[in-house]
Scaffold this motif. Structure first.
Motif, short mmCIF file in Angstrom:
data_model
loop_
_atom_site.label_atom_id
_atom_site.label_comp_id
_atom_site.label_asym_id
_atom_site.label_seq_id
_atom_site.Cartn_x
_atom_site.Cartn_y
_atom_site.Cartn_z
N LYS A 1 -6.07 19.07 9.98
CA LYS A 1 -4.87 18.28 10.28
C LYS A 1 -3.84 18.55 9.19
O LYS A 1 -4.11 18.36 8.01
N LEU A 2 -2.70 19.03 9.60
CA LEU A 2 -1.62 19.34 8.67
C LEU A 2 -0.43 18.42 8.95
O LEU A 2 0.17 18.50 10.01
N ASP A 3 -0.11 17.58 7.99
CA ASP A 3 1.02 16.65 8.18
C ASP A 3 2.31 17.33 7.75
O ASP A 3 2.90 17.00 6.74
N VAL A 4 2.70 18.32 8.53
CA VAL A 4 3.79 19.19 8.09
C VAL A 4 4.98 19.25 9.04
O VAL A 4 5.96 19.91 8.74
N LEU A 5 4.88 18.57 10.19
CA LEU A 5 5.98 18.72 11.15
C LEU A 5 7.11 17.74 10.82
O LEU A 5 7.35 16.76 11.53
N LEU A 6 7.78 18.04 9.73
CA LEU A 6 8.90 17.20 9.28
C LEU A 6 10.04 17.31 10.29
O LEU A 6 10.10 18.27 11.06
N PRO A 7 10.95 16.35 10.28
CA PRO A 7 12.06 16.41 11.24
C PRO A 7 12.85 17.71 11.17
O PRO A 7 13.37 18.17 12.18
N ASP A 8 12.94 18.31 9.99
CA ASP A 8 13.72 19.55 9.90
C ASP A 8 12.85 20.81 9.94
O ASP A 8 13.29 21.89 9.54
N ALA A 9 11.61 20.66 10.41
CA ALA A 9 10.74 21.83 10.57
C ALA A 9 11.01 22.46 11.92
O ALA A 9 11.04 21.78 12.94
N LEU A 10 11.22 23.76 11.93
CA LEU A 10 11.46 24.46 13.19
C LEU A 10 10.21 25.16 13.69
O LEU A 10 9.88 25.12 14.86
N GLN A 11 9.51 25.81 12.76
CA GLN A 11 8.31 26.53 13.20
C GLN A 11 7.26 26.63 12.11
O GLN A 11 7.54 26.46 10.93
N VAL A 12 6.03 26.89 12.55
CA VAL A 12 4.91 27.05 11.63
C VAL A 12 4.33 28.44 11.83
O VAL A 12 4.04 28.84 12.96
N MET A 13 4.20 29.16 10.73
CA MET A 13 3.66 30.52 10.77
C MET A 13 2.27 30.52 10.13
O MET A 13 1.99 29.73 9.24
N HIS A 14 1.45 31.44 10.58
CA HIS A 14 0.11 31.56 10.00
C HIS A 14 -0.16 33.00 9.60
O HIS A 14 0.16 33.94 10.33
#
Ligand SMILES: *[C@@H]1O[C@H](CO)[C@@H](O)[C@H](O)[C@H]1NC(C)=O
Ligand SMILES: *[C@@H]1O[C@H](CO)[C@@H](O)[C@H](O)[C@H]1NC(C)=O
Ligand SMILES: *[C@@H]1O[C@H](CO)[C@@H](O)[C@H](O)[C@H]1NC(C)=O
Length: 261
Positions: free
Chosen positions: A130-143
């Motif tokens: 579980k990653l609490d990373v989807l902040l309001p100004d987050a557009l995308q997550v890369m791996h």
């Protein structure tokens, strides 16, 4: 109302965001970071720290040096220290420094910062990451996995078709990204990017080795009151015992020497 007070109010009223090149700052989750101000005016009388966009959080109160038990404090002339960093601290900040300046009374010095938060976590195979990373100004997550330098998109705001990860295992809810039934290939680095491609968060995920519980380990789980009592016992009587032993030793030596004479 004093003149300074009046001036302050006036400055706050005309406060606006000037576009400045952001200073990059990075800190580890739980650690601290300094937003450097690098401005030496004779008389700085106020600093204002805001997140951007402002609607996000509004003004962040910066406590004075004297009260630096708080999370956000002033350091030196106008540096700001943020302690006990959270992933949600990632993003853009604007610092306005108000100072006495005969030439331009109304223009504060403006600094902007891009704060990047990083963290390391470890997960067991089969568990939920579980990653609490989807902040309001987050557009995308890369791996990026551990065996390749390539970055693959795993999440994008508003996009229903998850570009990469095994769609059924990936879930976003409540500002968190979860990956179910964690696999070795899910390990690596997760990077959260904002709308301008800026790095908000980097989380390095490693696989925890499943350890069998050895007897010594399970002993560690017991209350250590027993151990503690034993230690106290020894610390109480230990030195006295040593003295007695030493005296006995001296007597023995004396006896031997006497016998040899
Ligand atoms: C989302 O977060 C709120 C508050 O943190 C909590 O009450 C709620 O149960 C959460 N919802 C889900 C689906 O996790
Ligand atoms: C790592 O990523 C590369 C490219 O993104 C992929 O070809 C490779 O199979 C991945 N390796 C593992 C162990 O998942
Ligand atoms: C350990 O101690 C705490 C209080 O000090 C107690 O609540 C708990 O039950 C104890 N656990 C064991 C395994 O003895």
């Amino acid at each position: 109302m004093s003149f300074t007070m009046l001036k302050l109010l006036l400055l706050l009223w005309v406060f606006n965001y000037s576009e400045t090149i952001p200073i990059h700052a990075a800190g580890k989750k739980g650690g601290s970071v300094i937003l450097p101000c690098e401005f030496k005016a004779r008389e700085i009388f106020h600093i204002r720290l805001n997140r951007q966009p402002t609607s996000f959080e509004g003004e962040i109160f910066v406590y004075d040096k004297k009260y630096c038990s708080k999370r956000v404090c002033k350091k030196g002339a106008c540096d700001v220290v943020i302690k006990d960093l959270r992933l949600s601290d990632a993003g853009k900040y604007i610092l306005n420094v108000y100072y006495n300046n005969a030439e331009s009374l109304l223009a504060p010095q403006v600094r902007s910062y891009q704060l990047h938060i990083y963290d390391d976590i470890s997960v067991k195979i089969g568990e939920v990451l579980k990653l609490d990373v989807l902040l309001p100004d987050a557009l995308q997550v890369m791996h990026q996995n551990t065996s390749s330098a390539e970055w693959k998109m795993v999440w994008k705001r508003g996009s229903k078709s998850r570009v990469n990860i095994k769609q059924d295992r990936l879930k976003d809810s409540n500002g968190s990204l979860s990956i179910k039934r964690f696999m070795a290939e899910d390990a690596g680095t997760y990077r959260v990017l904002g709308y301008e491609g800026e790095i908000l968060i980097t989380v390095t995920v490693t696989v925890t080795e499943e350890k069998s519980k050895s007897p010594t380990e399970s002993k560690g789980n017991l209350n250590y009151t027993d151990d503690e009592q034993k230690r106290n016992h020894w610390s109480l009587f230990g030195p006295a015992g040593l003295v007695v032993l030493f005296v006995l030793f001296l007597i023995l030596i004396a006896a031997i020497i006497k016998k040899m004479q």
